[in-house]
Design a protein around this motif. Structure first.
Motif, mmCIF file in Angstrom:
data_model
loop_
_atom_site.group_PDB
_atom_site.id
_atom_site.type_symbol
_atom_site.label_atom_id
_atom_site.label_comp_id
_atom_site.label_asym_id
_atom_site.label_seq_id
_atom_site.Cartn_x
_atom_site.Cartn_y
_atom_site.Cartn_z
ATOM 1 N N LEU A 191 0.839 -1.188 0.000
ATOM 2 C CA LEU A 191 0.000 0.000 0.000
ATOM 3 C C LEU A 191 0.880 1.245 0.000
ATOM 4 O O LEU A 191 1.941 1.277 0.631
ATOM 5 N N ALA A 192 0.425 2.268 -0.688
ATOM 6 C CA ALA A 192 1.165 3.527 -0.750
ATOM 7 C C ALA A 192 1.109 4.238 0.595
ATOM 8 O O ALA A 192 0.209 3.979 1.410
ATOM 9 N N PRO A 193 2.044 5.138 0.869
ATOM 10 C CA PRO A 193 1.955 5.946 2.096
ATOM 11 C C PRO A 193 0.620 6.679 2.157
ATOM 12 O O PRO A 193 0.097 7.118 1.128
ATOM 13 N N TYR A 194 0.072 6.783 3.338
ATOM 14 C CA TYR A 194 -1.198 7.472 3.591
ATOM 15 C C TYR A 194 -2.416 6.716 3.058
ATOM 16 O O TYR A 194 -3.515 7.251 3.042
ATOM 17 N N VAL A 195 -2.202 5.470 2.615
ATOM 18 C CA VAL A 195 -3.321 4.599 2.265
ATOM 19 C C VAL A 195 -3.433 3.559 3.369
ATOM 20 O O VAL A 195 -2.444 2.889 3.698
ATOM 21 N N HIS A 196 -4.617 3.437 3.945
ATOM 22 C CA HIS A 196 -4.805 2.631 5.145
ATOM 23 C C HIS A 196 -5.685 1.410 4.870
ATOM 24 O O HIS A 196 -6.249 1.265 3.782
ATOM 25 N N ALA A 197 -5.780 0.544 5.884
ATOM 26 C CA ALA A 197 -6.583 -0.678 5.739
ATOM 27 C C ALA A 197 -8.040 -0.355 5.413
ATOM 28 O O ALA A 197 -8.690 -1.096 4.683
ATOM 29 N N LYS A 198 -8.570 0.732 5.962
ATOM 30 C CA LYS A 198 -9.948 1.116 5.660
ATOM 31 C C LYS A 198 -10.104 1.436 4.167
ATOM 32 O O LYS A 198 -11.123 1.097 3.553
ATOM 33 N N ASP A 199 -9.100 2.091 3.595
ATOM 34 C CA ASP A 199 -9.134 2.375 2.155
ATOM 35 C C ASP A 199 -9.116 1.082 1.352
ATOM 36 O O ASP A 199 -9.842 0.949 0.360
ATOM 37 N N LEU B 158 -8.665 10.443 6.679
ATOM 38 C CA LEU B 158 -9.556 11.325 5.933
ATOM 39 C C LEU B 158 -10.550 12.002 6.862
ATOM 40 O O LEU B 158 -10.884 13.182 6.660
ATOM 41 N N ALA B 159 -11.040 11.293 7.869
ATOM 42 C CA ALA B 159 -11.991 11.901 8.805
ATOM 43 C C ALA B 159 -11.336 13.049 9.563
ATOM 44 O O ALA B 159 -11.953 14.102 9.783
ATOM 45 N N ALA B 160 -10.091 12.866 9.983
ATOM 46 C CA ALA B 160 -9.377 13.926 10.687
ATOM 47 C C ALA B 160 -9.192 15.142 9.796
ATOM 48 O O ALA B 160 -9.445 16.283 10.206
ATOM 49 N N ALA B 161 -8.747 14.918 8.567
ATOM 50 C CA ALA B 161 -8.557 16.032 7.636
ATOM 51 C C ALA B 161 -9.875 16.724 7.337
ATOM 52 O O ALA B 161 -9.933 17.955 7.222
ATOM 53 N N SER B 162 -10.935 15.948 7.212
ATOM 54 C CA SER B 162 -12.242 16.521 6.905
ATOM 55 C C SER B 162 -12.768 17.368 8.056
ATOM 56 O O SER B 162 -13.429 18.390 7.836
ATOM 57 N N ALA B 163 -12.475 16.959 9.285
ATOM 58 C CA ALA B 163 -12.885 17.757 10.442
ATOM 59 C C ALA B 163 -12.214 19.123 10.419
ATOM 60 O O ALA B 163 -12.828 20.151 10.739
ATOM 61 N N LEU B 164 -10.953 19.151 10.034
ATOM 62 C CA LEU B 164 -10.224 20.418 9.983
ATOM 63 C C LEU B 164 -10.706 21.307 8.836
ATOM 64 O O LEU B 164 -10.825 22.519 8.994
ATOM 65 N N ALA B 165 -10.996 20.685 7.698
ATOM 66 C CA ALA B 165 -11.387 21.450 6.514
ATOM 67 C C ALA B 165 -12.855 21.859 6.532
ATOM 68 O O ALA B 165 -13.249 22.800 5.837
ATOM 69 N N GLY B 166 -13.679 21.129 7.300
ATOM 70 C CA GLY B 166 -15.116 21.398 7.300
ATOM 71 C C GLY B 166 -15.834 20.756 6.133
ATOM 72 O O GLY B 166 -17.039 20.952 5.939
ATOM 73 N N CYS B 167 -15.111 19.976 5.361
ATOM 74 C CA CYS B 167 -15.670 19.285 4.199
ATOM 75 C C CYS B 167 -14.827 18.038 3.954
ATOM 76 O O CYS B 167 -13.755 17.879 4.549
ATOM 77 N N ILE B 168 -15.295 17.134 3.105
ATOM 78 C CA ILE B 168 -14.527 15.935 2.804
ATOM 79 C C ILE B 168 -13.212 16.353 2.168
ATOM 80 O O ILE B 168 -13.190 17.055 1.153
ATOM 81 N N ALA B 169 -12.095 15.956 2.797
ATOM 82 C CA ALA B 169 -10.793 16.451 2.376
ATOM 83 C C ALA B 169 -9.722 15.401 2.625
ATOM 84 O O ALA B 169 -9.858 14.538 3.494
ATOM 85 N N TYR B 170 -8.629 15.530 1.888
ATOM 86 C CA TYR B 170 -7.464 14.660 2.004
ATOM 87 C C TYR B 170 -6.401 15.423 2.796
ATOM 88 O O TYR B 170 -6.240 16.631 2.612
ATOM 89 N N PRO B 171 -5.655 14.745 3.685
ATOM 90 C CA PRO B 171 -4.675 15.481 4.505
ATOM 91 C C PRO B 171 -3.716 16.349 3.703
ATOM 92 O O PRO B 171 -3.364 17.446 4.143
ATOM 93 N N ALA B 172 -3.302 15.885 2.517
ATOM 94 C CA ALA B 172 -2.318 16.651 1.752
ATOM 95 C C ALA B 172 -2.850 17.990 1.289
ATOM 96 O O ALA B 172 -2.080 18.889 0.940
ATOM 97 N N THR B 173 -4.171 18.166 1.282
ATOM 98 C CA THR B 173 -4.753 19.435 0.799
ATOM 99 C C THR B 173 -4.880 20.465 1.911
ATOM 100 O O THR B 173 -5.227 21.618 1.620
ATOM 101 N N LEU B 174 -4.566 20.110 3.150
ATOM 102 C CA LEU B 174 -4.791 21.038 4.258
ATOM 103 C C LEU B 174 -3.874 22.247 4.197
ATOM 104 O O LEU B 174 -4.221 23.328 4.689
ATOM 105 N N ASP B 175 -2.684 22.100 3.610
ATOM 106 C CA ASP B 175 -1.743 23.211 3.540
ATOM 107 C C ASP B 175 -2.027 24.135 2.363
ATOM 108 O O ASP B 175 -1.382 25.159 2.255
#
Length: 472
Positions: free
Chosen positions: A180-188, A455-472
């Motif tokens: 699995l690629a980095p940042y891809v998890h078992a849930k994915d 993804l849930a953590a990133a989405s909580a920060l963004a206020g919408c469905i989001a990927y961690p890499a897009t937070l910056d």
């Protein structure tokens, strides 16, 4: 004289536990019976009505998880507002005391979600048969155990006889090659497989997950994957035990020690599928093709990549799939062809028997550290057990989450099942790390998007469905 034919892991466990055959069914011996407050009261009442005892009380473990509130657990059942829920919780305490079954009640630090506590106590072990009146019992297959959910009448049967009648399923292997690629998890990975196989693609089968990508998974990740086997229609999911399994079990309260451990290891090492064993169905993917996934519909197979689009109805195969998608989109309030990323949220739920272990919480903390939950988002984190909660607090994870604006709760099924105070209101949209997104699952009219803790953590920060890499 020739030797016996090669057997799968499933075949070996089945054969070792078969007590008798009758009319196409097998009476299986059960090694571990997990109980919770929702599906056990009627079973215990049946025993009491007939004057029967529990056959092997030492092979059972009881937890309160579905109905428990995720605040104020020190009050015990008396602190539960809903009278029906309170009655079920009190019944479990009384029944386990009456029949001599070990019970970790509300407030016990060893308590929590049944599919988190069983493994962390070392009760779930390779080669076992494990049952529980809960569909996601398949979680324990991560240990190379045959684990499946049963109904209330079957709960009573197992309590009385330590056996259950079953028809043998067919063998299915899902092989995941590569890494699995980095940042891809078992849930994915699980959601990817659901999208490929479908919610009925493994019906009538027990899945064995194999391949380099599976062997590289931690035990917690394996539990996440096996947890979602039932959503593919499988009776159970299995992963062959290996050194990762044995290391996880070492030192846990119920795991074998000293000479008994060596005997167990010798037995466990003989469980993996024999070379040349035949599977009735095989499915193979490369791990490099798996990306972060999000559900858009009302069953766990209606998924799309985080950078993808909600499907157009005309692109779906067959009238049945198009009709199901149209209904799902209407319920979810989404439009065909729209990007899934950027979909506005109201709530974020991180927890459930799928993703509430310490490894999941570490991922969340790493993403949110030094950041803040969006101002219009209500986000909660519910650890899977009292011991997970204690460990997270010892590591400072709770402080990171609180500083980011998450509500840090006490263990339980929480918003996953909506049988407690944690529910969505009609029309609310939630990013959830749980396992089901059915209509009304998290509350009447609630809209659920399944995803990984990252993804849930990133989405909580963004206020919408989001990927961690897009937070910056």
């Amino acid at each position: 004289m020739t030797g016996s034919p090669p057997r799968t892991l499933y075949d070996k466990i089945w054969d070792a536990h078969a007590v008798a055959e009758d009319d196409g069914e097998t009476l299986l011996y059960i090694d571990l019976h997990l109980l919770h407050e929702v599906t056990s009261p009627q079973a215990f009442a049946g025993l009491a009505a007939t004057g029967r005892a529990v056959r092997r009380p030492e092979l059972a473990l009881a937890l309160s998880d579905h109905n428990v509130p995720t605040t104020g657990q020190a009050l015990g059942p008396a602190g539960v507002d809903d009278p029906d829920a309170r009655a079920q919780l009190e019944a479990l305490v009384g029944n386990t005391r009456r029949f001599g079954i070990e019970n970790f009640p509300m407030g016990d630090p060893r308590g929590g979600i049944v599919h988190v506590v069983g493994p962390e106590q070392g009760r779930s072990q390779p080669g076992m048969t494990i049952v529980c009146g809960d569909s996601h019992t398949s979680t324990h297959g991560a240990f190379g155990a045959l684990a499946f959910g049963i109904g209330t009448s079957e709960v009573e049967h197992v309590l009385a006889t330590q056996t259950i009648r079953q028809r043998k399923s067919r063998n299915m292997r899902i092989q995941v090659d590569g890494q699995l690629a980095p940042y891809v998890h078992a849930k994915d990975l699980a959601l990817h497989l659901l999208g490929a196989v479908g919610v009925d693609g493994a019906t009538g089968h027990v899945i064995e997950y194999a391949g380099a990508a599976i062997r590289a998974l931690s035990m917690e990740a394996r539990m996440t994957l096996c947890n979602l086997s039932i959503e593919m229609g499988a009776r159970a999911g299995l992963i062959a035990p290996d050194e990762t399994t044995f290391a996880y079990l070492d030192g846990r309260p119920a795991a074998p020690v000293d000479e008994a451990r060596q005997v167990a290891l010798d037995r466990w090492r003989g469980l993996p599928t024999d070379p040349g064993a035949v599977f009735d169905r095989q499915f193979r993917i490369n791990a490099k093709d798996v990306v972060p996934m999000v559900s858009w519909g009302t069953n766990p197979s209606q998924v799309v990549a985080i950078d993808g689009w909600i499907p157009l109805l005309d692109d779906l195969p067959g009238a049945e799939a198009r009709a199901a998608a149209e209904r799902a989109l209407d319920y979810m309030g989404l439009a065909p062809g729209a990007p899934i990323a950027g979909t506005r949220l109201d709530r974020v739920f991180i927890g459930s028997c799928t993703n509430s272990r310490i490894e999941d919480l570490r991922v969340v903390a790493d993403i949110v550290r030094g950041r803040r939950v969006a101002s219009d988002i209500r986000a909660i984190v519910v650890p899977g057990s009292g011991l997970v909660k204690r460990q997270a607090e010892a590591e400072g994870i709770d402080a990171v989450l609180r500083a980011a604006g998450f509500d840090w709760r006490e263990p339980g099924c929480s918003m996953c099942v909506g049988m407690n105070a944690d529910r969505l209101q009609p029309g609310e949209r939630c990013a959830a790390t749980s396992n089901r997104n059915f209509e009304n699952r998290q509350g009447r009219g609630g809209r659920t998007h399944l995803m990984s803790p990252a993804l849930a953590a990133a989405s909580a920060l963004a206020g919408c469905i989001a990927y961690p890499a897009t937070l910056d």
